[in-house]
Design a protein around this motif. Structure first.
Motif, PDB file in Angstrom:
ATOM      1  N   PHE A  10       4.803  37.910  12.542  1.00  0.00           N
ATOM      2  CA  PHE A  10       3.618  38.677  12.185  1.00  0.00           C
ATOM      3  C   PHE A  10       2.351  37.930  12.632  1.00  0.00           C
ATOM      4  O   PHE A  10       2.380  36.699  12.793  1.00  0.00           O
ATOM      5  N   LYS A  15       1.909  31.428  15.549  1.00  0.00           N
ATOM      6  CA  LYS A  15       2.615  31.390  16.841  1.00  0.00           C
ATOM      7  C   LYS A  15       1.814  30.640  17.919  1.00  0.00           C
ATOM      8  O   LYS A  15       2.359  29.778  18.608  1.00  0.00           O
ATOM      9  N   ILE A  45      -8.414  42.113  23.842  1.00  0.00           N
ATOM     10  CA  ILE A  45      -7.391  42.971  23.213  1.00  0.00           C
ATOM     11  C   ILE A  45      -8.057  44.132  22.437  1.00  0.00           C
ATOM     12  O   ILE A  45      -7.636  45.285  22.574  1.00  0.00           O
ATOM     13  N   PHE A  57      -1.796  49.686  25.462  1.00  0.00           N
ATOM     14  CA  PHE A  57      -1.619  48.242  25.232  1.00  0.00           C
ATOM     15  C   PHE A  57      -0.139  47.883  25.236  1.00  0.00           C
ATOM     16  O   PHE A  57       0.275  46.890  25.839  1.00  0.00           O
ATOM     17  N   ARG A  58       0.687  48.702  24.558  1.00  0.00           N
ATOM     18  CA  ARG A  58       2.127  48.406  24.469  1.00  0.00           C
ATOM     19  C   ARG A  58       2.798  48.468  25.842  1.00  0.00           C
ATOM     20  O   ARG A  58       3.753  47.744  26.113  1.00  0.00           O
ATOM     21  N   GLY A  79       2.968  38.397  21.149  1.00  0.00           N
ATOM     22  CA  GLY A  79       2.127  39.183  20.247  1.00  0.00           C
ATOM     23  C   GLY A  79       2.985  39.668  19.073  1.00  0.00           C
ATOM     24  O   GLY A  79       4.195  39.883  19.224  1.00  0.00           O
ATOM     25  N   GLY A  81       3.472  42.376  17.672  1.00  0.00           N
ATOM     26  CA  GLY A  81       4.147  43.671  17.742  1.00  0.00           C
ATOM     27  C   GLY A  81       5.118  43.759  18.913  1.00  0.00           C
ATOM     28  O   GLY A  81       5.744  44.795  19.142  1.00  0.00           O
TER      29      GLY A  81
HETATM   30  C1  S3P Z   1      -0.390  42.750  17.320  1.00  0.00           C
HETATM   31  C2  S3P Z   1      -0.530  41.377  17.290  1.00  0.00           C
HETATM   32  C3  S3P Z   1      -1.504  40.654  18.109  1.00  0.00           C
HETATM   33  C4  S3P Z   1      -1.831  41.428  19.396  1.00  0.00           C
HETATM   34  C5  S3P Z   1      -2.214  42.840  19.074  1.00  0.00           C
HETATM   35  C6  S3P Z   1      -1.149  43.606  18.287  1.00  0.00           C
HETATM   36  C7  S3P Z   1       0.592  43.400  16.417  1.00  0.00           C
HETATM   37  O1  S3P Z   1      -1.005  39.359  18.438  1.00  0.00           O
HETATM   38  O2  S3P Z   1      -0.738  41.424  20.276  1.00  0.00           O
HETATM   39  O3  S3P Z   1      -3.426  42.797  18.366  1.00  0.00           O
HETATM   40  O4  S3P Z   1       0.883  44.599  16.589  1.00  0.00           O
HETATM   41  O5  S3P Z   1       1.095  42.716  15.491  1.00  0.00           O
HETATM   42  P1  S3P Z   1      -0.949  38.115  17.418  1.00  0.00           P
HETATM   43  O6  S3P Z   1       0.310  38.270  16.623  1.00  0.00           O
HETATM   44  O7  S3P Z   1      -0.886  36.948  18.317  1.00  0.00           O
HETATM   45  O8  S3P Z   1      -2.171  38.161  16.586  1.00  0.00           O
END
Ligand code: S3P
Length: 174
Positions: A10, A15, A45, A57-58, A79, A81
């Protein structure tokens, strides 16, 4: 090293910080997926989310992960997600050890509350929302992870050492 170590988890589980430390301790290059995306798109971002939406983005996230995974011997900070798509997990598992970092919703909140670079949390910056989204993603994170490391109350260097020890054990048992 013929594989990559991918840190997942998360937002706010450490990370990026841990991958920097791990890359120093293991003398390996570190790649931060979000940073890679920003450089690829020449946009922050939040701006990518705002201008083109999460779906776009995905899509870019998958393309970048695919590129990153072509070369081995690196530490990859993913990231939060990135594991949500099956296709991404397939690329991660191809020559990758997946390390899940965890933290409580309260710890995550403390770590992310002052930032505005996480569009998923903008407007929802509170422990309750973090806990809800974390619970929604929890089983997915656990399902794809090869190793799980708790980060609450630990310093990055201690976490890095724990990862190295656990990967060593994993290699000895395989
Ligand atoms: C996301 C996490 C972010 C980044 C984006 C979406 C997510 O990365 O990829 O904002 O969906 O949990 P970090 O986990 O490095 O903050």
């Amino acid at each position: 090293m013929d594989y990559n170590i991918l840190l997942i988890g998360f937002m706010g589980t450490g990370k990026t910080t841990v991958s920097k430390c791990l890359s120093r301790d293991m003398n390996l290059t570190e790649v931060d997926m979000d940073k890679y995306i920003v450089e690829h798109e020449h946009k922050a971002i939040t701006d990518i989310f705002e201008e083109y939406g999460e779906e776009y983005f995905r899509k870019i996230e998958t393309e970048c992960l695919m590129e990153i995974q072509k070369e081995k011997g690196k530490i990859v900070s993913c990231g939060g997600g990135a594991v949500l798509k099956d296709e991404n997990v397939k690329y991660m598992k191809d020559g990758g050890v997946i390390v899940l970092l965890t933290a409580t919703p309260k710890t995550v909140y403390e770590r992310v509350k002052d930032g505005n670079d996480r569009p998923i949390l903008n407007g929802n910056m509170n422990v309750e929302y973090i806990e809800k989204l974390m619970n929604k993603r929890k089983s997915r994170y656990l399902e794809v992870a090869d190793l799980v490391i708790e980060t609450d109350g630990k310093k990055p260097h201690a976490i890095s050492k724990e990862i190295i020890d656990r990967i060593d054990k994993l290699a000895k048992n395989s």
